[in-house]
Write a protein that holds these residues in place. Structure first.
Motif, PDB file in Angstrom:
ATOM      1  N   UNK A 158       0.833  -1.210   0.000  1.00 22.98           N
ATOM      2  CA  UNK A 158       0.000   0.000   0.000  1.00 22.98           C
ATOM      3  C   UNK A 158       0.864   1.256   0.000  1.00 22.98           C
ATOM      4  N   UNK A 159       1.980   1.223   0.711  1.00 22.14           N
ATOM      5  CA  UNK A 159       2.889   2.374   0.693  1.00 22.14           C
ATOM      6  C   UNK A 159       3.467   2.588  -0.706  1.00 22.14           C
ATOM      7  N   UNK A 160       3.842   1.494  -1.370  1.00 24.62           N
ATOM      8  CA  UNK A 160       4.366   1.594  -2.732  1.00 24.62           C
ATOM      9  C   UNK A 160       3.294   2.166  -3.665  1.00 24.62           C
ATOM     10  N   UNK A 161       2.064   1.684  -3.518  1.00 21.52           N
ATOM     11  CA  UNK A 161       0.977   2.114  -4.397  1.00 21.52           C
ATOM     12  C   UNK A 161       0.607   3.579  -4.195  1.00 21.52           C
ATOM     13  N   UNK A 162       0.756   4.083  -2.997  1.00 23.46           N
ATOM     14  CA  UNK A 162       0.477   5.509  -2.776  1.00 23.46           C
ATOM     15  C   UNK A 162       1.419   6.372  -3.596  1.00 23.46           C
ATOM     16  N   UNK A 163       2.663   5.922  -3.778  1.00 24.77           N
ATOM     17  CA  UNK A 163       3.604   6.652  -4.625  1.00 24.77           C
ATOM     18  C   UNK A 163       3.285   6.486  -6.106  1.00 24.77           C
ATOM     19  N   UNK A 164       2.422   5.523  -6.427  1.00 23.12           N
ATOM     20  CA  UNK A 164       1.995   5.315  -7.811  1.00 23.12           C
ATOM     21  C   UNK A 164       0.598   5.887  -8.049  1.00 23.12           C
ATOM     22  N   UNK A 165       0.122   6.726  -7.144  1.00 25.66           N
ATOM     23  CA  UNK A 165      -1.163   7.420  -7.277  1.00 25.66           C
ATOM     24  C   UNK A 165      -2.339   6.451  -7.329  1.00 25.66           C
ATOM     25  N   UNK A 166      -2.226   5.371  -6.581  1.00 31.45           N
ATOM     26  CA  UNK A 166      -3.320   4.391  -6.533  1.00 31.45           C
ATOM     27  C   UNK A 166      -4.416   4.895  -5.597  1.00 31.45           C
ATOM     28  N   UNK A 167      -5.651   4.883  -6.096  1.00 37.76           N
ATOM     29  CA  UNK A 167      -6.777   5.299  -5.277  1.00 37.76           C
ATOM     30  C   UNK A 167      -7.542   4.142  -4.671  1.00 37.76           C
ATOM     31  N   UNK A 168      -7.443   2.946  -5.309  1.00 36.14           N
ATOM     32  CA  UNK A 168      -8.167   1.780  -4.799  1.00 36.14           C
ATOM     33  C   UNK A 168      -7.398   0.517  -5.166  1.00 36.14           C
ATOM     34  N   UNK A 169      -7.408  -0.447  -4.247  1.00 34.27           N
ATOM     35  CA  UNK A 169      -6.747  -1.737  -4.435  1.00 34.27           C
ATOM     36  C   UNK A 169      -7.798  -2.828  -4.416  1.00 34.27           C
ATOM     37  N   UNK A 208     -10.338  -1.829  -1.465  1.00 36.89           N
ATOM     38  CA  UNK A 208      -9.958  -0.959  -0.352  1.00 36.89           C
ATOM     39  C   UNK A 208      -9.492   0.371  -0.920  1.00 36.89           C
ATOM     40  N   UNK A 209     -10.063   1.455  -0.435  1.00 38.11           N
ATOM     41  CA  UNK A 209      -9.628   2.784  -0.858  1.00 38.11           C
ATOM     42  C   UNK A 209      -8.314   3.128  -0.163  1.00 38.11           C
ATOM     43  N   UNK A 210      -7.377   3.687  -0.923  1.00 31.95           N
ATOM     44  CA  UNK A 210      -6.086   4.080  -0.361  1.00 31.95           C
ATOM     45  C   UNK A 210      -6.007   5.604  -0.295  1.00 31.95           C
ATOM     46  N   UNK A 211      -5.527   6.139   0.810  1.00 27.03           N
ATOM     47  CA  UNK A 211      -5.427   7.602   0.937  1.00 27.03           C
ATOM     48  C   UNK A 211      -4.304   8.144   0.064  1.00 27.03           C
ATOM     49  N   UNK A 212      -4.688   8.889  -0.966  1.00 27.48           N
ATOM     50  CA  UNK A 212      -3.683   9.436  -1.873  1.00 27.48           C
ATOM     51  C   UNK A 212      -3.390  10.902  -1.573  1.00 27.48           C
ATOM     52  N   UNK A 213      -4.444  11.688  -1.338  1.00 33.39           N
ATOM     53  CA  UNK A 213      -4.276  13.134  -1.187  1.00 33.39           C
ATOM     54  C   UNK A 213      -4.770  13.605   0.176  1.00 33.39           C
ATOM     55  N   UNK A 214      -4.302  14.780   0.537  1.00 34.06           N
ATOM     56  CA  UNK A 214      -4.793  15.473   1.722  1.00 34.06           C
ATOM     57  C   UNK A 214      -4.803  16.960   1.416  1.00 34.06           C
ATOM     58  N   UNK A 215      -5.427  17.740   2.284  1.00 33.37           N
ATOM     59  CA  UNK A 215      -5.615  19.170   2.038  1.00 33.37           C
ATOM     60  C   UNK A 215      -5.054  19.973   3.201  1.00 33.37           C
ATOM     61  N   UNK A 216      -4.385  21.050   2.854  1.00 31.04           N
ATOM     62  CA  UNK A 216      -3.942  21.991   3.874  1.00 31.04           C
ATOM     63  C   UNK A 216      -4.346  23.393   3.451  1.00 31.04           C
ATOM     64  N   UNK A 217      -4.819  24.217   4.403  1.00 25.75           N
ATOM     65  CA  UNK A 217      -5.200  25.584   4.068  1.00 25.75           C
ATOM     66  C   UNK A 217      -3.952  26.405   3.789  1.00 25.75           C
ATOM     67  N   UNK A 218      -3.983  27.186   2.717  1.00 27.22           N
ATOM     68  CA  UNK A 218      -2.832  27.991   2.305  1.00 27.22           C
ATOM     69  C   UNK A 218      -2.967  29.399   2.876  1.00 27.22           C
ATOM     70  N   UNK A 219      -2.038  29.769   3.753  1.00 33.46           N
ATOM     71  CA  UNK A 219      -2.182  31.073   4.398  1.00 33.46           C
ATOM     72  C   UNK A 219      -0.852  31.727   4.744  1.00 33.46           C
ATOM     73  N   UNK A 220       0.282  31.154   4.320  1.00 37.27           N
ATOM     74  CA  UNK A 220       1.560  31.757   4.684  1.00 37.27           C
ATOM     75  C   UNK A 220       2.462  31.893   3.466  1.00 37.27           C
TER      76      UNK A 220
END
Length: 468
Positions: free
Chosen positions: A264-275, A316-328
């Motif tokens: 799963x760690x390898x697949x996250x680097x390959x932009x995998x969204x589901x396994x 199984x859905x794999x966490x690919x992205x996350x969001x951070x607020x841009x303010x600095x």
């Protein structure tokens, strides 16, 4: 390192063992300025062969590319053993590698093979006496420590070492090498000659889409587990895993789960969204494993050319992205780079870093700025506004994906995040402006369920909308 194999001494290779013992004794005699009686050596060699069938005795010949290149004889000291012993300890009695194979990792692999035998039978420590010329530097490199005590049996120093818990390593193999393919075939089917099927699957996967093998190996380099991953032809963010196995003696050590987590760690680097995987309905062990690993049963669908008829499908859905607020200011650097790399497609001028700093520091309550990240690495910039208006509509007023990260799901993730954010802000409709020639953006919005609402011919602007 050459391809090494280990075997017990049989009638077929007995003469080879005698020959190696003669070479071994000659080398020790030269180091210690002595002469071993040939008849005594023959009797000792025959006695070792007889002892290999006894409890706690280990005699192996090892071959390098088919050539007899060394041997080891070890034992676990038992209460009934005579002479100098350490009850419950592993003792390396004899150990020899022919000169042509030294310095190539063969001795280390032999030692790890014997250490694994000691460990399997419960020994926690091991000891030996070392020839001061060639033995001492090798055994010290293997972690043995001299005790300062001298053996009354051969006048050499005694060395000791604790037996560590076995380390299992995991690796992702994009292009499998022949040695590893043979080891996989040996471990999985007890048929190293079937390595070609491993190579064939890798070739087919690489030429059609993408694939890789995850291999689990013990400290001696032997394969103890493996699984195969394949990318979907139609949906590049969807992957399949299968052909999972762990050799029987290594089961119940969570190796299968660790292999899957590594995958799963390898697949996250390959932009995998589901396994995805497929399981026979009667395979209760595998069904339980998928549940523990977080897989959920889904309605059956095929996958490339794989034949999985009659099997249950799990994903199984794999966490690919996350969001951070841009303010600095740091966020402004990333936004400037992402936006300006898309300025031409957006029909916009280049906006310098200082201007972005001003936009972010304005803290306009009607808008929010976000960075879409993979791990900690920004991939896209998202801006929403209309937060202060009293009507039902919120706007995705800017969405730009860095060119290297396009067509990997970052845009779709940003749209879904914006929808959720605006819904939570009380909006029931999301609108987006784009231009008629921006086909990547248009395709993305339509794929996400947006409808073309308005076309302004005066400035070529399109408006897409979606109601919740």
């Amino acid at each position: 390192m050459s391809n090494l194999t280990f075997t017990s001494v049989t009638e077929e290779n007995r003469s080879e063992f005698h020959r190696l013992m003669q070479q071994y004794a000659k080398e020790l005699d030269e180091h210690q300025n002595r002469t071993t009686d040939p008849e005594m050596l023959r009797k000792w060699t025959d006695r070792i062969i007889e002892k290999q069938s006894e409890r706690g005795k280990y005699l192996n010949l090892f071959y390098s590319d088919g050539i007899a290149a060394g041997f080891f004889f070890g034992r676990i000291d038992l209460p009934e053993d005579k002479g100098f012993t350490k009850e419950g300890w592993g003792c390396i009695v004899e150990f020899y590698v022919i000169p042509e194979c030294r310095g190539k990792g063969c001795g280390r692999e032999m030692f790890l093979h014997l250490q694994a035998m000691f460990r399997k039978d419960g020994a926690k420590k091991m000891y030996l006496t070392a020839d001061p010329v060639t033995g001492k530097p090798f055994w010290e490199a293997m972690g043995f420590i001299g005790t300062g005590k001298i053996s009354s049996e051969n006048g050499q120093q005694i060395y000791e070492k604790a037996i560590p818990d076995e380390a299992i390593s995991f690796s992702a193999r994009e292009f499998i090498d022949l040695e590893t393919a043979r080891k996989i075939a040996q471990a999985q089917w007890n048929a190293p000659e079937q390595y070609e099927s491993i190579v064939h699957f890798t070739f087919s996967g690489k030429t059609e889409t993408d694939c890789f093998n995850v291999v689990a190996q013990n400290e001696a380099g032997n394969v103890v587990g493996r699984l195969f991953c394949l990318q979907n032809r139609e949906d590049k963010s969807l992957w399949y895993y299968g052909d999972l196995f762990v050799v029987p003696e290594y089961r119940r050590r969570h190796i299968a789960m660790k292999m899957l987590e590594f995958t799963e760690h390898v697949l996250c680097d390959k932009w995998c969204g589901a396994l995805r995987c497929y399981v026979e309905p009667e395979n209760a062990v595998s069904l339980d494993f998928q549940a523990k690993a977080g897989f959920t049963e889904r309605p059956y669908q095929g996958f490339n050319k794989l034949i999985n008829d009659g099997q249950l499908m799990f994903e199984k859905a794999l966490p690919t992205f996350n969001v951070t607020e841009a303010c600095d200011k740091t966020a402004a650097q990333y936004i400037a780079a992402i936006f300006n790399s898309n300025a031409e497609a957006l029909h916009s001028r280049m906006i310098p870093y200082r201007e972005w700093c001003g936009l972010l520091s304005a803290n306009d309550p009607d808008e929010k700025h976000f960075l879409i990240c993979n791990g900690a690495v920004p991939c896209a910039y998202l801006k929403v506004n209309g937060l202060e208006s009293c009507d039902e509509t919120g706007w995705i007023s800017m969405l730009a994906v860095a060119p290297s990260f396009q067509r990997k799901g970052a845009g779709a993730y940003a749209v879904r995040f914006a929808e959720k954010f605006l819904r939570n802000a009380g909006k029931s409709c999301v609108r987006i402006h784009t231009t008629q020639d921006n086909m990547p953006a248009r395709n993305l919005y339509e794929k996400c369920g947006y409808s073309l609402e308005d076309i302004r011919t005066d400035n070529d602007t399109l408006t897409y909308s979606k109601y919740f």
